[in-house]
Design a protein around this motif. Structure first.
Motif, PDB file in Angstrom:
ATOM      1  N   VAL A 166       0.850  -1.199   0.000  1.00 17.88           N
ATOM      2  CA  VAL A 166       0.000   0.000   0.000  1.00 17.88           C
ATOM      3  C   VAL A 166       0.884   1.247   0.000  1.00 17.88           C
ATOM      4  N   ARG A 167       1.964   1.225   0.762  1.00 19.71           N
ATOM      5  CA  ARG A 167       2.866   2.380   0.858  1.00 19.71           C
ATOM      6  C   ARG A 167       3.418   2.772  -0.509  1.00 19.71           C
ATOM      7  N   THR A 168       3.557   1.818  -1.423  1.00 22.16           N
ATOM      8  CA  THR A 168       4.115   2.133  -2.746  1.00 22.16           C
ATOM      9  C   THR A 168       3.025   2.232  -3.815  1.00 22.16           C
ATOM     10  N   SER A 169       1.769   2.272  -3.402  1.00 25.43           N
ATOM     11  CA  SER A 169       0.662   2.315  -4.362  1.00 25.43           C
ATOM     12  C   SER A 169       0.091   3.730  -4.484  1.00 25.43           C
ATOM     13  N   GLU A 170      -0.795   3.878  -5.474  1.00 27.43           N
ATOM     14  CA  GLU A 170      -1.472   5.161  -5.670  1.00 27.43           C
ATOM     15  C   GLU A 170      -2.446   5.470  -4.540  1.00 27.43           C
ATOM     16  N   GLY A 171      -2.843   4.456  -3.788  1.00 27.27           N
ATOM     17  CA  GLY A 171      -3.800   4.657  -2.707  1.00 27.27           C
ATOM     18  C   GLY A 171      -3.193   5.142  -1.408  1.00 27.27           C
ATOM     19  N   TYR A 172      -1.880   5.238  -1.371  1.00 26.87           N
ATOM     20  CA  TYR A 172      -1.195   5.647  -0.140  1.00 26.87           C
ATOM     21  C   TYR A 172      -1.393   7.138   0.111  1.00 26.87           C
ATOM     22  N   ILE A 173      -1.736   7.470   1.346  1.00 25.10           N
ATOM     23  CA  ILE A 173      -1.889   8.859   1.771  1.00 25.10           C
ATOM     24  C   ILE A 173      -0.910   9.060   2.926  1.00 25.10           C
ATOM     25  N   PRO A 174       0.236   9.684   2.685  1.00 26.42           N
ATOM     26  CA  PRO A 174       1.266   9.770   3.720  1.00 26.42           C
ATOM     27  C   PRO A 174       0.776  10.295   5.069  1.00 26.42           C
ATOM     28  N   HIS A 176       1.015   1.259  14.647  1.00 27.95           N
ATOM     29  CA  HIS A 176       0.850   1.784  13.289  1.00 27.95           C
ATOM     30  C   HIS A 176      -0.574   1.527  12.830  1.00 27.95           C
ATOM     31  N   ALA A 177      -1.166   2.509  12.198  1.00 26.13           N
ATOM     32  CA  ALA A 177      -2.480   2.363  11.560  1.00 26.13           C
ATOM     33  C   ALA A 177      -2.394   2.954  10.165  1.00 26.13           C
ATOM     34  N   LEU A 178      -2.861   2.191   9.195  1.00 24.70           N
ATOM     35  CA  LEU A 178      -2.783   2.615   7.799  1.00 24.70           C
ATOM     36  C   LEU A 178      -4.185   2.869   7.258  1.00 24.70           C
ATOM     37  N   PHE A 179      -4.466   4.126   6.964  1.00 22.86           N
ATOM     38  CA  PHE A 179      -5.698   4.545   6.317  1.00 22.86           C
ATOM     39  C   PHE A 179      -5.323   4.872   4.877  1.00 22.86           C
ATOM     40  N   SER A 180      -5.963   4.225   3.911  1.00 17.26           N
ATOM     41  CA  SER A 180      -5.594   4.442   2.515  1.00 17.26           C
ATOM     42  C   SER A 180      -6.840   4.476   1.628  1.00 17.26           C
TER      43      SER A 180
END
Length: 176
Positions: A41-49, A65-69
């Motif tokens: 996800v970190r390297t995708s278009e859906g990643y929101i830093p 860590h929590a990933l919202f994408s």
């Protein structure tokens, strides 16, 4: 409430990637699926830093860590950008202290601040409702990519008047 622990929540930095991998690996029983998904996800278009959130202790060590994408809801020819929460993890030594909840609350606050109308997840039906999540299907949403019971496919509707309904589609980064 966070039990006697001074934590800070901030956006993930590039130098955090190895620690994020380790947090998910340890939290999910030493398996790599969630860690690798976070990397994809970190390297995708859906990643929101600004929506990849880190919890740190006072000394700066990473403990959660929590990933919202980005994902999308599709209703015939209409497509709506929405947010998904996955994965979320807290180091085993720091679990059950409110750190995951703090990450979720901050992620929801930031998602709303950035104009997002919906946050979806697949999660435990007795944990996530305290953060405003509720079963998504009664709100007109469907999920076909994963076969899950109604009570674990949830949504937090940040904007009540959005009029969105349809099928939630996770991006390919969740499956590679």
């Amino acid at each position: 409430m966070i039990n006697d622990t001074k934590i800070n929540i901030r956006a993930e930095q590039p130098t955090d990637a190895e620690s994020v991998f380790r947090i998910h690996y340890e939290a999910f029983g030493e398996r790599e699926e969630e860690s690798k998904m976070a990397e994809r996800v970190r390297t995708s278009e859906g990643y929101i830093p600004e929506l990849s959130l880190i919890a740190t202790e006072g000394d700066g060590s990473l403990i959660g860590h929590a990933l919202f994408s980005k994902a999308e809801v599709v209703d015939e020819d209409l497509r709506y950008e929405v947010i998904v929460l996955a994965p979320i993890a807290v180091k085993p030594s720091h679990q059950k202290q409110g750190i995951g909840g703090a990450l979720i609350r901050e992620g929801l606050r930031l998602a709303a601040k950035h104009g997002n109308s919906h946050v979806f997840l697949i999660g435990h039906p007795s944990y996530y409702p305290k953060f405003g999540f509720e079963p998504a299907r009664p709100h007109g949403f469907d999920l076909k990519q994963f076969e899950v019971p109604n009570e674990v496919f949830m949504v937090n509707i940040l904007c009540q008047n959005s009029g969105i309904k349809g099928e939630l589609r996770y991006p390919q980064a969740f499956f590679d």
